[in-house]
Enzyme design. Sequence first.
Site, mmCIF file in Angstrom:
data_model
loop_
_atom_site.group_PDB
_atom_site.id
_atom_site.type_symbol
_atom_site.label_atom_id
_atom_site.label_comp_id
_atom_site.label_asym_id
_atom_site.label_seq_id
_atom_site.Cartn_x
_atom_site.Cartn_y
_atom_site.Cartn_z
ATOM 1 N N CYS A 284 1.500 -0.885 2.365
ATOM 2 C CA CYS A 284 2.569 0.126 2.180
ATOM 3 C C CYS A 284 3.381 -0.202 0.794
ATOM 4 C CB CYS A 284 3.415 0.332 3.236
ATOM 5 S SG CYS A 284 4.169 2.027 3.562
ATOM 6 N N HIS A 368 -0.801 2.100 7.285
ATOM 7 C CA HIS A 368 -0.448 1.026 8.083
ATOM 8 C C HIS A 368 -1.819 0.884 9.101
ATOM 9 C CE1 HIS A 368 3.683 0.041 7.502
ATOM 10 N NE2 HIS A 368 3.696 1.481 6.916
ATOM 11 N N GLU A 370 -2.130 -1.774 11.267
ATOM 12 C CA GLU A 370 -1.987 -2.354 12.346
ATOM 13 C C GLU A 370 -1.282 -1.324 13.344
ATOM 14 O OE1 GLU A 370 1.894 -1.227 10.485
ATOM 15 O OE2 GLU A 370 0.107 -2.080 9.717
#
Length: 398
Positions: A284, A368, A370
């Site tokens: 990001c 993202h 995760e």
Amino acid sequence: MTGEALGWDDPTPTACLALADGLVLFGSGAGATGVTVGELCFNTAMTGYQEILTDPSYAGQIVTFTFPHIGNVGANEDDVETVAREAAVAARGCVLRASITQPQSWRAHEGFDAWLLRRGIVGITGIDTRALTARIREDGMVNAALSHDPRGAFDVDDLLTLAREAPPMSGAELATLVSGRAPAPWSGGAWSWGRGFDGALGAAGPHIVALDYGIKGNILRLLASRGARITVLPATASPQEVLATEPDGLFLSNGPGDPEATSAVVGDTLRALLDRRLPTFGICLGHQLLGHAIGARTAKMRQGHHGANHPVLDVDTGAVSIVSMNHGFMVDASTLPANARETHRSLFDGSNCGLALTDRPAFSVQYHPEASPGPHDSHALFDRFLEMIAHAEPTAAR
């Protein structure tokens, strides 16, 4: 009163949302009382509202949720993504369609409204969030002022003035404001059914330094669960402070604000570390900062990408992953230098979503991995990072 006032049947609304473009909306207040100001964006995710509101990447923003039923599974401390607990609250406010109901989940420790109040987040319910989203989609993100007053006493002119005079996100350097203030070790692992979050893992694997521009906890959990030993350093850490920890790899975290403004603060450090050929992975804002460090440029997006349903193409393999995104700026792929190549691209608008250097061990993605919307489509990126470290030059960090 000036501005375009819309909708509310109750004679005593307890919340007011005033947009800088003149739109004024009334509804019921939720969470903390008071007034907050920020850039109004929307998020299309159906779940994960706690993770969204505690993601430091939302610093300076008010989040409109397109999914109507937000808060129905309550809140808990396990789903808080903010790592630097001494930092300011991430999102400044939230805009919801339906009233917040009592929690209906075995994981809930408290109601969502009480959680918002405890964290100082101002909310408004009863808003046609899809119509508001369509307005943002067409006209772009706009600053707004949100007020929650149980008495229903609103000075709409003042709220409109606050929204119109609020500084724009372009040029805003926010990463150093949400970053942790001191070095900190991390060893907690990922969540699993029946066990919850793994505690201290005592990993003896490669040592990764994570530069905290507003890092999310689950990024660290996934790295630790793969055997990494992690030290989190403040965003303003110098090259000497990073190298003094003898890292095997460098992680560049997510975060808020204008990447160009943050690059002006941390760019020299990143360039120095890249020159040491330290294996590097960015997510990001970390992706955008890596872009700036090699000479690329970033641009402000009209509506940004915020949600858990974004398709991204892996340019190398042709595979498509469904990913979570939260960004209002993007790397301009046309400005990538000769020693960098685009690796991922959004299938919504073609914007850049990843890059890799051809002359140094470094790569990054705009999304993202995760956040697990796939649910595990992109977890292999963490494995790729650790493999890169395993095959790096032994003296890369010296």
